[in-house]
Design a protein around this motif. Structure first.
Motif, PDB file in Angstrom:
ATOM      1  N   LEU A  63      75.629  31.715  21.171  1.00 14.04           N
ATOM      2  CA  LEU A  63      76.040  32.978  20.561  1.00 14.04           C
ATOM      3  C   LEU A  63      77.554  33.162  20.662  1.00 14.04           C
ATOM      4  O   LEU A  63      78.180  33.690  19.736  1.00 14.04           O
ATOM      5  CB  LEU A  63      75.338  34.152  21.257  1.00 14.04           C
ATOM      6  N   GLU A  64      78.130  32.750  21.785  1.00 15.56           N
ATOM      7  CA  GLU A  64      79.578  32.884  21.938  1.00 15.56           C
ATOM      8  C   GLU A  64      80.331  32.093  20.872  1.00 15.56           C
ATOM      9  O   GLU A  64      81.455  32.444  20.510  1.00 15.56           O
ATOM     10  CB  GLU A  64      79.992  32.412  23.336  1.00 15.56           C
ATOM     11  N   GLU A  65      79.699  31.039  20.354  1.00 12.92           N
ATOM     12  CA  GLU A  65      80.344  30.228  19.326  1.00 12.92           C
ATOM     13  C   GLU A  65      80.382  30.941  17.979  1.00 12.92           C
ATOM     14  O   GLU A  65      81.249  30.651  17.149  1.00 12.92           O
ATOM     15  CB  GLU A  65      79.616  28.897  19.183  1.00 12.92           C
ATOM     16  N   VAL A  66      79.438  31.873  17.760  1.00 21.31           N
ATOM     17  CA  VAL A  66      79.349  32.524  16.441  1.00 21.31           C
ATOM     18  C   VAL A  66      79.811  33.978  16.484  1.00 21.31           C
ATOM     19  O   VAL A  66      79.934  34.612  15.439  1.00 21.31           O
ATOM     20  CB  VAL A  66      77.913  32.460  15.896  1.00 21.31           C
ATOM     21  N   ILE A  67      80.020  34.542  17.688  1.00 20.79           N
ATOM     22  CA  ILE A  67      80.446  35.945  17.778  1.00 20.79           C
ATOM     23  C   ILE A  67      81.830  36.101  17.152  1.00 20.79           C
ATOM     24  O   ILE A  67      82.750  35.330  17.441  1.00 20.79           O
ATOM     25  CB  ILE A  67      80.477  36.405  19.245  1.00 20.79           C
ATOM     26  N   HIS A  68      81.948  37.118  16.295  1.00 17.66           N
ATOM     27  CA  HIS A  68      83.231  37.394  15.643  1.00 17.66           C
ATOM     28  C   HIS A  68      83.509  38.893  15.711  1.00 17.66           C
ATOM     29  O   HIS A  68      82.653  39.711  15.368  1.00 17.66           O
ATOM     30  CB  HIS A  68      83.210  36.944  14.188  1.00 17.66           C
ATOM     31  N   GLN A 124      67.449  32.235  16.449  1.00 17.87           N
ATOM     32  CA  GLN A 124      66.333  31.541  15.797  1.00 17.87           C
ATOM     33  C   GLN A 124      66.646  30.064  15.632  1.00 17.87           C
ATOM     34  O   GLN A 124      65.789  29.195  15.883  1.00 17.87           O
ATOM     35  CB  GLN A 124      66.061  32.193  14.432  1.00 17.87           C
ATOM     36  N   ARG A 125      67.872  29.747  15.238  1.00 17.89           N
ATOM     37  CA  ARG A 125      68.248  28.328  15.069  1.00 17.89           C
ATOM     38  C   ARG A 125      68.189  27.590  16.403  1.00 17.89           C
ATOM     39  O   ARG A 125      67.711  26.455  16.471  1.00 17.89           O
ATOM     40  CB  ARG A 125      69.660  28.235  14.474  1.00 17.89           C
ATOM     41  N   GLU A 126      68.666  28.234  17.463  1.00 18.99           N
ATOM     42  CA  GLU A 126      68.646  27.578  18.769  1.00 18.99           C
ATOM     43  C   GLU A 126      67.215  27.394  19.259  1.00 18.99           C
ATOM     44  O   GLU A 126      66.881  26.366  19.849  1.00 18.99           O
ATOM     45  CB  GLU A 126      69.459  28.416  19.772  1.00 18.99           C
ATOM     46  N   ARG A 127      66.370  28.359  19.005  1.00 16.13           N
ATOM     47  CA  ARG A 127      64.966  28.219  19.391  1.00 16.13           C
ATOM     48  C   ARG A 127      64.309  27.084  18.622  1.00 16.13           C
ATOM     49  O   ARG A 127      63.576  26.268  19.199  1.00 16.13           O
ATOM     50  CB  ARG A 127      64.211  29.537  19.144  1.00 16.13           C
ATOM     51  N   GLU A 128      64.576  27.026  17.323  1.00 18.97           N
ATOM     52  CA  GLU A 128      63.994  25.945  16.516  1.00 18.97           C
ATOM     53  C   GLU A 128      64.530  24.589  16.958  1.00 18.97           C
ATOM     54  O   GLU A 128      63.793  23.594  16.986  1.00 18.97           O
ATOM     55  CB  GLU A 128      64.300  26.200  15.045  1.00 18.97           C
ATOM     56  N   LEU A 178      75.365  47.042  10.495  1.00 19.76           N
ATOM     57  CA  LEU A 178      74.662  46.761  11.739  1.00 19.76           C
ATOM     58  C   LEU A 178      73.594  45.696  11.545  1.00 19.76           C
ATOM     59  O   LEU A 178      73.452  44.771  12.359  1.00 19.76           O
ATOM     60  CB  LEU A 178      74.019  48.045  12.277  1.00 19.76           C
ATOM     61  N   ILE A 179      72.844  45.809  10.453  1.00 19.88           N
ATOM     62  CA  ILE A 179      71.787  44.826  10.178  1.00 19.88           C
ATOM     63  C   ILE A 179      72.393  43.450   9.941  1.00 19.88           C
ATOM     64  O   ILE A 179      71.895  42.432  10.450  1.00 19.88           O
ATOM     65  CB  ILE A 179      70.950  45.283   8.963  1.00 19.88           C
ATOM     66  N   GLN A 180      73.501  43.412   9.201  1.00 22.78           N
ATOM     67  CA  GLN A 180      74.142  42.132   8.908  1.00 22.78           C
ATOM     68  C   GLN A 180      74.653  41.466  10.189  1.00 22.78           C
ATOM     69  O   GLN A 180      74.447  40.273  10.411  1.00 22.78           O
ATOM     70  CB  GLN A 180      75.297  42.342   7.934  1.00 22.78           C
ATOM     71  N   GLU A 181      75.320  42.276  11.043  1.00 26.22           N
ATOM     72  CA  GLU A 181      75.878  41.710  12.270  1.00 26.22           C
ATOM     73  C   GLU A 181      74.786  41.242  13.225  1.00 26.22           C
ATOM     74  O   GLU A 181      74.877  40.165  13.817  1.00 26.22           O
ATOM     75  CB  GLU A 181      76.765  42.749  12.958  1.00 26.22           C
ATOM     76  N   THR A 182      73.758  42.057  13.409  1.00 24.55           N
ATOM     77  CA  THR A 182      72.677  41.664  14.319  1.00 24.55           C
ATOM     78  C   THR A 182      71.830  40.542  13.742  1.00 24.55           C
ATOM     79  O   THR A 182      71.346  39.681  14.487  1.00 24.55           O
ATOM     80  CB  THR A 182      71.801  42.876  14.657  1.00 24.55           C
ATOM     81  N   ASP A 183      71.648  40.543  12.415  1.00 22.59           N
ATOM     82  CA  ASP A 183      70.914  39.434  11.791  1.00 22.59           C
ATOM     83  C   ASP A 183      71.630  38.113  12.016  1.00 22.59           C
ATOM     84  O   ASP A 183      70.995  37.065  12.193  1.00 22.59           O
ATOM     85  CB  ASP A 183      70.745  39.685  10.284  1.00 22.59           C
ATOM     86  N   HIS A 184      72.959  38.176  12.021  1.00 21.33           N
ATOM     87  CA  HIS A 184      73.739  36.956  12.261  1.00 21.33           C
ATOM     88  C   HIS A 184      73.420  36.399  13.647  1.00 21.33           C
ATOM     89  O   HIS A 184      73.232  35.191  13.823  1.00 21.33           O
ATOM     90  CB  HIS A 184      75.228  37.281  12.144  1.00 21.33           C
ATOM     91  N   LEU A 185      73.328  37.278  14.624  1.00 17.42           N
ATOM     92  CA  LEU A 185      72.986  36.842  15.975  1.00 17.42           C
ATOM     93  C   LEU A 185      71.533  36.390  16.060  1.00 17.42           C
ATOM     94  O   LEU A 185      71.212  35.395  16.725  1.00 17.42           O
ATOM     95  CB  LEU A 185      73.246  37.974  16.972  1.00 17.42           C
TER      96      LEU A 185
END
Length: 495
Positions: free
Chosen positions: A328-333, A229-233, A217-224
């Motif tokens: 997010l839709e681009e990275v959701i797996h 964070q990248r989009e905000r930056e 769960l942490i890994q999947e949510t951290d990915h999002l």
């Protein structure tokens, strides 16, 4: 018979005809439904005045009925039955002139027989194996009330309709039952140990699995979160660059304005000096004054570099969360699968849309369809063109406005002739008849997991876990059998 024995027999007789409330010989004895006897006036006074809880403290009688002071049985009505036989016996005892010690029982307790004088007496007699009411040996056992009684109780109104047996016989049965239970328990001891070990291992496995799932769960949510964070930056960096560019433009315009203003001020001072000097060429001076006056009038227009560019609010004040959602839709797996229905598998009574993304039941079958092994000839079902033999996949379906639908996956070799029975044993893993509108289906082939969700809030509907998938699985669809129902639609991603 010795005199002592005679005295004992006499006292026993006196005790049998003595009122337990006043400790005197019965006066107008009455019998309650529980077979206990009292003086008529004693029991009336007892019920009228209330039952004593402690010295000097009176508790009113139970509003639900009238209580027997000895056995505490409650009677709903105030009824007293004269005991004429007991009255006759009392008269004969009085005629004998037997002397006895009168120990008044001043108050009866509204409590269990184990409390107070009466309770202690009954308890002592039961401890000696005697009936607390009739002082007879406890030789019988009432199976309904699960209590030992005497032979007099056995023929009384209270017990005469109950299942009774000799207490020794019941004791033997209990011993045999107990021994059988002990032998069974001892024979199951090894199984109990195995079960104990199994439950212990299950506890360890649950803790281990919880740690693993938490890490997942942490890994999947951290990915999002990293994507957000990248989009905000990225947006903040873009804003910073735009700010620096706009500031540079404004600074350049300000510097140019300052330079031009200084030049005009110098020219105005020079012309004023020339006007104060009597030695000058009037024609030249007139021309210079006219030129400078025109420049001063047009100062703002001449000095403004027309810098009008500002922040693009369409980028920074728009639907920022939707911008992030698209990223997010681009990275959701796994991403949302794009599926189409396979017309070669569709039952003739199913009508498919031109783009093969929706289907509904029709009372009129399609004509001229080729007969093949892939088609559902009897059951109104259809498969997707795309099958999965590995990996993780997710798709969503709008099942329409009726609940008689089924979704899931079907094995490549699952039987399609006749009426299809939707069970894993037959190669179908499905769920249906749920009161939801949109359903998400998640397949993890290697993990043997197939889960269904209500896409409104992603609440789980059902899951198959630990399955052994060995062949290609095709998304399976059974729309509502109501031809007036809304069609079942595949919710493909936008392109």
């Amino acid at each position: 018979m010795t005199s002592g024995e005679e005295a004992g027999l006499a006292m026993s007789l006196v005790n049998d005809v003595t009122c337990p409330l006043c400790s005197s010989l019965f006066e107008d004895p009455v019998r309650l439904d529980c077979e206990h006897n009292y003086c008529r006036q004693c029991i009336i006074d007892y019920w009228k005045k209330g039952e004593m809880k402690s010295e000097g403290e009176v508790e009113r009688k139970n509003n639900s009925g009238y209580t027997c002071p000895l056995c505490c049985e409650i009677f709903p009505q105030f009824t007293l039955k004269s005991n004429k036989l007991l009255a006759t016996i009392v008269d004969r005892v009085r005629g004998l002139g037997i002397q006895y010690n009168k120990v008044p029982l001043e108050r009866a307790r509204r409590c269990s027989p184990s409390q107070g004088v009466l309770g202690r007496k009954a308890e002592n007699e039961r401890g000696r194996g005697l009936c607390s009411v009739h002082r007879e040996p406890l030789k019988m056992y009432c199976e309904e009330e699960r209590t030992a009684i005497c032979v007099v109780c056995a023929v009384s109104k209270e017990h005469r309709t109950h299942r009774l047996a000799p207490i020794e016989e019941i004791l033997m049965q209990c011993k045999e039952t107990f021994q059988t239970a002990v032998r069974h328990f001892e024979s199951q001891r090894d199984e109990i140990k195995k079960l104990h070990h199994k439950r212990g291992e299950e506890i360890k496995e649950i803790k281990k699995q919880a740690v693993s799932l938490q890490a997942h769960l942490i890994q999947e949510t951290d990915h999002l979160l990293q994507c957000v964070q990248r989009e905000r930056e990225r947006l903040c960096s873009m804003l910073q660059r735009d700010m620096e560019r706009l500031l540079a433009l404004r600074q350049k315009a300000l510097s140019h304005l300052s330079q031009e203003t200084d030049t005009l001020q110098q020219e105005v001072a020079s012309l004023r000096a020339r006007l104060g000097n009597e030695v000058h060429d009037p024609a030249v001076l007139v021309k210079d004054i006219q030129d400078l006056t025109a420049r001063l009038k047009a100062e703002l227009v001449a000095l403004d570099d027309d810098v009008t560019e500002w922040f693009d609010l369409g980028v920074y004040k728009g639907p920022i969360q939707y911008f992030v959602l698209k990223k997010l839709e681009e990275v959701i797996h796994p991403g949302l699968c794009s599926l189409t229905l396979d017309p070669t598998t569709a039952n003739p009574f199913l009508s498919l849309s031109d783009d093969l993304t929706s289907t509904r039941y029709s009372h009129t079958p399609r004509e001229g369809l080729p007969v093949g092994e892939a088609r559902f000839e009897f059951s109104p079902c259809v498969l997707a063109k795309c099958g999965f033999s590995s990996g993780q996949h997710y798709w969503e379906v709008d099942v329409g406005d009726q609940s008689d639908w089924d979704l899931g996956v079907a094995g490549e070799t699952a039987e399609r002739d006749g009426w299809v029975v939707l069970t894993p044993e037959n190669g179908y893993w499905t769920v249906g008849n749920k009161d939801v509108r949109r359903v998400g289906v998640y397949l993890d082939y290697e993990a043997g997991q197939l889960s269904f969700y209500n896409t409104e809030d992603m609440s789980p509907l059902f899951s198959y876990l630990g399955e052994k998938f060995t062949e290609t699985l095709y998304p399976f669809f059974y729309p509502s059998a109501d031809s007036n129902a809304q069609p079942l639609r595949l919710l493909n991603p936008r392109h």
